[in-house]
Design a protein around this motif. Sequence first.
Motif, PDB file in Angstrom:
ATOM      1  N   MET A 192       1.017  -1.461  -0.124  1.00  0.00           N
ATOM      2  CA  MET A 192      -0.072   0.094   0.170  1.00  0.00           C
ATOM      3  C   MET A 192       1.047   1.221   0.443  1.00  0.00           C
ATOM      4  SD  MET A 192      -2.983  -1.461   2.502  1.00  0.00           S
ATOM      5  CE  MET A 192      -1.427  -1.967   3.939  1.00  0.00           C
ATOM      6  N   ALA A 193       0.481   2.423  -0.667  1.00  0.00           N
ATOM      7  CA  ALA A 193       1.868   2.999  -1.215  1.00  0.00           C
ATOM      8  C   ALA A 193       0.648   4.346  -0.970  1.00  0.00           C
ATOM      9  CB  ALA A 193       2.875   3.147  -1.721  1.00  0.00           C
ATOM     10  N   THR A 194       1.773   5.612  -0.659  1.00  0.00           N
ATOM     11  CA  THR A 194       1.534   6.789  -1.264  1.00  0.00           C
ATOM     12  C   THR A 194       1.965   7.409  -2.582  1.00  0.00           C
ATOM     13  OG1 THR A 194       2.686   8.419   0.331  1.00  0.00           O
ATOM     14  CG2 THR A 194       0.396   7.555   0.639  1.00  0.00           C
ATOM     15  N   THR A 195       1.490   8.058  -3.995  1.00  0.00           N
ATOM     16  CA  THR A 195       2.474   8.970  -4.418  1.00  0.00           C
ATOM     17  C   THR A 195       3.152  10.075  -3.774  1.00  0.00           C
ATOM     18  OG1 THR A 195       0.091  10.990  -4.124  1.00  0.00           O
ATOM     19  CG2 THR A 195       0.545   9.126  -5.964  1.00  0.00           C
ATOM     20  N   GLY A 196       3.453  10.514  -2.784  1.00  0.00           N
ATOM     21  CA  GLY A 196       4.873  10.793  -2.265  1.00  0.00           C
ATOM     22  C   GLY A 196       5.170  10.319  -1.683  1.00  0.00           C
ATOM     23  N   GLY A 197       5.098   8.532  -1.562  1.00  0.00           N
ATOM     24  CA  GLY A 197       6.622   7.671  -1.330  1.00  0.00           C
ATOM     25  C   GLY A 197       6.734   6.863  -0.153  1.00  0.00           C
ATOM     26  N   THR A 198       5.496   7.162   0.408  1.00  0.00           N
ATOM     27  CA  THR A 198       5.231   6.271   2.014  1.00  0.00           C
ATOM     28  C   THR A 198       4.954   4.503   1.502  1.00  0.00           C
ATOM     29  OG1 THR A 198       4.904   7.636   3.070  1.00  0.00           O
ATOM     30  CG2 THR A 198       4.357   6.272   3.874  1.00  0.00           C
ATOM     31  N   VAL A 199       5.272   3.654   2.255  1.00  0.00           N
ATOM     32  CA  VAL A 199       5.052   2.492   1.846  1.00  0.00           C
ATOM     33  C   VAL A 199       4.904   1.346   2.971  1.00  0.00           C
ATOM     34  CG1 VAL A 199       5.650   0.726   0.548  1.00  0.00           C
ATOM     35  CG2 VAL A 199       6.404   2.715  -0.907  1.00  0.00           C
ATOM     36  N   GLU A 200       3.585   0.770   2.646  1.00  0.00           N
ATOM     37  CA  GLU A 200       3.012  -0.161   4.163  1.00  0.00           C
ATOM     38  C   GLU A 200       2.754  -1.612   3.725  1.00  0.00           C
ATOM     39  OE1 GLU A 200       0.115  -0.790   6.892  1.00  0.00           O
ATOM     40  OE2 GLU A 200       0.108   1.087   6.526  1.00  0.00           O
ATOM     41  N   GLU A 201       3.380  -2.465   3.886  1.00  0.00           N
ATOM     42  CA  GLU A 201       3.197  -3.987   3.146  1.00  0.00           C
ATOM     43  C   GLU A 201       2.659  -5.061   4.140  1.00  0.00           C
ATOM     44  OE1 GLU A 201       5.107  -4.883   0.526  1.00  0.00           O
ATOM     45  OE2 GLU A 201       6.101  -2.991   0.504  1.00  0.00           O
ATOM     46  N   THR A 202       1.893  -5.622   3.725  1.00  0.00           N
ATOM     47  CA  THR A 202       1.463  -6.578   4.551  1.00  0.00           C
ATOM     48  C   THR A 202       0.543  -7.697   4.488  1.00  0.00           C
ATOM     49  OG1 THR A 202      -0.276  -6.736   5.867  1.00  0.00           O
ATOM     50  CG2 THR A 202      -1.273  -5.432   3.863  1.00  0.00           C
ATOM     51  N   THR A 203      -0.174  -8.899   4.452  1.00  0.00           N
ATOM     52  CA  THR A 203      -0.593  -9.589   3.669  1.00  0.00           C
ATOM     53  C   THR A 203      -2.115  -9.782   3.622  1.00  0.00           C
ATOM     54  OG1 THR A 203      -0.728 -10.915   4.845  1.00  0.00           O
ATOM     55  CG2 THR A 203       1.359 -11.337   4.094  1.00  0.00           C
ATOM     56  N   LEU A 204      -2.495 -10.206   2.695  1.00  0.00           N
ATOM     57  CA  LEU A 204      -3.731 -10.603   1.992  1.00  0.00           C
ATOM     58  C   LEU A 204      -4.751 -10.840   3.977  1.00  0.00           C
ATOM     59  CD1 LEU A 204      -5.034 -12.070  -0.882  1.00  0.00           C
ATOM     60  CD2 LEU A 204      -5.415  -9.218   0.082  1.00  0.00           C
ATOM     61  N   GLY A 205      -4.065 -11.739   3.975  1.00  0.00           N
ATOM     62  CA  GLY A 205      -4.832 -12.220   5.460  1.00  0.00           C
ATOM     63  C   GLY A 205      -4.539 -11.842   6.546  1.00  0.00           C
ATOM     64  N   ALA A 206      -3.451 -10.909   6.567  1.00  0.00           N
ATOM     65  CA  ALA A 206      -3.830  -9.565   7.657  1.00  0.00           C
ATOM     66  C   ALA A 206      -4.635  -8.795   7.526  1.00  0.00           C
ATOM     67  CB  ALA A 206      -1.974  -9.036   8.129  1.00  0.00           C
ATOM     68  N   LEU A 207      -4.492  -7.818   6.511  1.00  0.00           N
ATOM     69  CA  LEU A 207      -5.800  -6.931   6.174  1.00  0.00           C
ATOM     70  C   LEU A 207      -7.501  -8.139   5.966  1.00  0.00           C
ATOM     71  CD1 LEU A 207      -4.434  -5.583   2.808  1.00  0.00           C
ATOM     72  CD2 LEU A 207      -4.449  -4.732   5.429  1.00  0.00           C
ATOM     73  N   LEU A 208      -7.496  -9.201   6.001  1.00  0.00           N
ATOM     74  CA  LEU A 208      -9.501  -9.584   6.071  1.00  0.00           C
ATOM     75  C   LEU A 208      -8.939 -11.505   6.954  1.00  0.00           C
ATOM     76  CD1 LEU A 208     -11.726  -9.390   5.842  1.00  0.00           C
ATOM     77  CD2 LEU A 208     -11.787 -10.366   2.924  1.00  0.00           C
ATOM     78  N   PRO A 209      -8.349 -11.188   8.100  1.00  0.00           N
ATOM     79  CA  PRO A 209      -8.124 -12.021   8.916  1.00  0.00           C
ATOM     80  C   PRO A 209     -10.284 -13.210   8.684  1.00  0.00           C
ATOM     81  CG  PRO A 209      -8.189 -10.420  10.688  1.00  0.00           C
ATOM     82  CD  PRO A 209      -8.164 -10.104   8.931  1.00  0.00           C
ATOM     83  N   GLY A 210     -10.274 -14.304   8.605  1.00  0.00           N
ATOM     84  CA  GLY A 210     -10.928 -14.907   8.382  1.00  0.00           C
ATOM     85  C   GLY A 210     -11.794 -14.369   7.487  1.00  0.00           C
ATOM     86  N   ALA A 211     -11.805 -14.903   6.204  1.00  0.00           N
ATOM     87  CA  ALA A 211     -12.224 -14.265   5.271  1.00  0.00           C
ATOM     88  C   ALA A 211     -13.230 -15.268   4.972  1.00  0.00           C
ATOM     89  CB  ALA A 211     -10.847 -13.826   4.080  1.00  0.00           C
ATOM     90  N   PHE A 212     -13.799 -15.106   4.567  1.00  0.00           N
ATOM     91  CA  PHE A 212     -15.205 -16.141   3.465  1.00  0.00           C
ATOM     92  C   PHE A 212     -14.812 -16.653   2.504  1.00  0.00           C
ATOM     93  CE2 PHE A 212     -19.694 -16.701   1.816  1.00  0.00           C
ATOM     94  CZ  PHE A 212     -19.378 -17.691   3.022  1.00  0.00           C
ATOM     95  N   SER A 213     -14.778 -17.888   2.804  1.00  0.00           N
ATOM     96  CA  SER A 213     -14.856 -18.709   1.633  1.00  0.00           C
ATOM     97  C   SER A 213     -15.238 -20.036   1.177  1.00  0.00           C
ATOM     98  CB  SER A 213     -12.785 -19.351   1.740  1.00  0.00           C
ATOM     99  OG  SER A 213     -12.631 -20.088   2.650  1.00  0.00           O
ATOM    100  N   ASN A 214     -15.141 -20.401   0.078  1.00  0.00           N
ATOM    101  CA  ASN A 214     -15.966 -21.365  -0.459  1.00  0.00           C
ATOM    102  C   ASN A 214     -15.375 -22.519   0.292  1.00  0.00           C
ATOM    103  OD1 ASN A 214     -13.396 -22.767  -1.419  1.00  0.00           O
ATOM    104  ND2 ASN A 214     -13.641 -23.323  -3.163  1.00  0.00           N
ATOM    105  N   ASP A 215     -14.727 -22.329   1.431  1.00  0.00           N
ATOM    106  CA  ASP A 215     -14.641 -23.281   2.524  1.00  0.00           C
ATOM    107  C   ASP A 215     -16.387 -23.174   3.417  1.00  0.00           C
ATOM    108  OD1 ASP A 215     -12.614 -24.243   1.912  1.00  0.00           O
ATOM    109  OD2 ASP A 215     -11.245 -22.961   3.166  1.00  0.00           O
TER     110      ASP A 215
END
Length: 130
Positions: free
Chosen positions: A102-125
């Motif tokens: 995730m970034a800004t046009t000013g150059g700030t950047v943050e790194e994460t994962t899909l799992g960290a952004l959406l723990p317990g995601a609804f899935s076809n399971d």
Amino acid sequence: MSLVDAARLVRENAYAPYSNFQVGAAIRSASGVVYTGVNVENAAYPEGTCAEAGAIAAMVAAGETKLVEVAVIAGSPLPVSPCGGCRQKLAEFGASDVPVTMATTGGTVEETTLGALLPGAFSNDYLGEG
């Protein structure tokens, strides 16, 4: 070209005449191809489309259904994260360990994962017979 650079370039094409909040997204598929998308606003506000959804649609239209990396950029003071709906859309096509930049046009950047952004995601399971 990095995924953030691809998102930065396509962001310029965003259609955001109401909010003036342009967002660009880029996803890398399992085959290595990069797909991009931009937010597209509409005068009927809830009918707009997020940048991540546009990139996913381009990937699926090309016949691919697995993403392995995501980048999102906006001209905001903080790195912009995908909205809740886009988190679920991304989780449909990517594993929980998929890196998200995730970034800004000013150059700030943050790194994460899909799992960290959406723990317990609804899935076809959850759709199995029970």
